[in-house]
Design a protein around this motif. Structure first.
Motif, mmCIF file in Angstrom:
data_model
loop_
_atom_site.group_PDB
_atom_site.id
_atom_site.type_symbol
_atom_site.label_atom_id
_atom_site.label_comp_id
_atom_site.label_asym_id
_atom_site.label_seq_id
_atom_site.Cartn_x
_atom_site.Cartn_y
_atom_site.Cartn_z
ATOM 1 N N UNK A 120 14.240 11.156 1.684
ATOM 2 C CA UNK A 120 13.276 11.205 0.586
ATOM 3 C C UNK A 120 12.625 9.842 0.326
ATOM 4 N N UNK A 121 13.360 8.755 0.384
ATOM 5 C CA UNK A 121 12.784 7.422 0.175
ATOM 6 C C UNK A 121 11.780 7.047 1.258
ATOM 7 N N UNK A 122 12.200 7.073 2.537
ATOM 8 C CA UNK A 122 11.245 6.723 3.600
ATOM 9 C C UNK A 122 10.027 7.648 3.661
ATOM 10 N N UNK A 123 10.243 8.955 3.460
ATOM 11 C CA UNK A 123 9.091 9.869 3.547
ATOM 12 C C UNK A 123 8.141 9.672 2.368
ATOM 13 N N UNK A 124 8.668 9.392 1.191
ATOM 14 C CA UNK A 124 7.798 9.091 0.047
ATOM 15 C C UNK A 124 7.027 7.799 0.281
ATOM 16 N N UNK A 125 7.678 6.831 0.934
ATOM 17 C CA UNK A 125 7.011 5.571 1.256
ATOM 18 C C UNK A 125 5.824 5.774 2.182
ATOM 19 N N UNK A 126 5.947 6.715 3.125
ATOM 20 C CA UNK A 126 4.837 7.012 4.034
ATOM 21 C C UNK A 126 3.632 7.530 3.256
ATOM 22 N N UNK A 127 3.881 8.418 2.325
ATOM 23 C CA UNK A 127 2.799 9.010 1.511
ATOM 24 C C UNK A 127 2.186 7.957 0.592
ATOM 25 N N UNK A 128 3.020 7.186 -0.064
ATOM 26 C CA UNK A 128 2.507 6.176 -1.002
ATOM 27 C C UNK A 128 1.642 5.129 -0.299
ATOM 28 N N UNK A 129 1.989 4.789 0.932
ATOM 29 C CA UNK A 129 1.217 3.784 1.668
ATOM 30 C C UNK A 129 -0.194 4.283 1.967
ATOM 31 N N UNK A 130 -0.351 5.574 2.239
ATOM 32 C CA UNK A 130 -1.688 6.130 2.460
ATOM 33 C C UNK A 130 -2.498 6.012 1.175
ATOM 34 N N UNK A 131 -1.915 6.447 0.060
ATOM 35 C CA UNK A 131 -2.602 6.374 -1.237
ATOM 36 C C UNK A 131 -2.944 4.929 -1.606
ATOM 37 N N UNK A 132 -2.009 4.016 -1.375
ATOM 38 C CA UNK A 132 -2.227 2.597 -1.698
ATOM 39 C C UNK A 132 -3.366 2.029 -0.842
ATOM 40 N N UNK A 133 -3.420 2.428 0.413
ATOM 41 C CA UNK A 133 -4.487 1.958 1.299
ATOM 42 C C UNK A 133 -5.866 2.408 0.841
#
Length: 188
Positions: A80-93
């Protein structure tokens, strides 16, 4: 006149520009395509946490675009942590302007089609056309890291220091080279 076109086909955008030109409109046109380039992939990977980056690398390299969630869990633990990080990085970009809105996430979860009520993902995938893009970005990052490590290798000039020169880090403390030693090798 300013025209902003989002989510339209290239053909539509061209027709709209032609129409505006018929009415003698002065146009400034810039296009930014959503999608992943090597530069965008590298920025995305560099922005990830260590666990999220390892997950992305495992999908792109080890899994060749598809990897079972159990394989990821055996390496990373809970996903859950790593997969949420993948999603958040797209939004942050998108927020930071690194890539345009509408850029799809490079890695997506795969749910069990036979058990839709169970929410644990069975795998993670990356489109086949993105695999070489992300592999190149991973190679760039690894090459940069190796170059940086070689600068500070024990036998490099940087690691040995320059004779007669006192090295300090950016905060003014002793550098790893000097390790608190003065020029004659005595503790300072």
């Amino acid at each position: 006149m300013e025209i902003i076109i989002k989510g339209a086909s290239e053909e539509f955008a061209e027709r709209l520009v032609a129409l505006a030109a018929q009415h003698h409109a002065e146009l400034s046109i810039s296009t930014v395509r959503p999608g992943w380039t090597v530069d965008r992939a590298e920025r995305y990977l560099r922005d990830l946490t260590a666990g999220s980056r390892q997950m992305a690398e495992m999908v792109a390299v080890d899994g060749d675009g598809y990897i079972e969630a159990d394989s990821l869990r055996s390496e990373l633990g809970a996903l859950n942590g790593p997969s949420n990080g993948l999603k958040r990085a797209v939004d942050r970009g998108v927020r930071k302007g690194w890539w345009p809105e509408g850029t799809p996430p490079p890695i997506t979860p795969v749910s069990d089609p036979n058990n839709p009520s169970w929410h644990q993902n069975i795998a993670y995938r990356m489109d086949g056309e993105l695999v070489p893009v992300f592999r190149e970005a991973i190679t760039r990052i690894a090459t940069g890291k190796k170059a940086a490590e070689s600068i500070w290798a024990p036998d490099s000039v940087f690691a040995k220091g320059y004779p007669g020169v006192k090295s300090v880090d950016l905060d003014g403390g002793p550098s790893p080279v000097d390790d608190g030693q003065d020029q004659e090798g005595q503790q300072s």
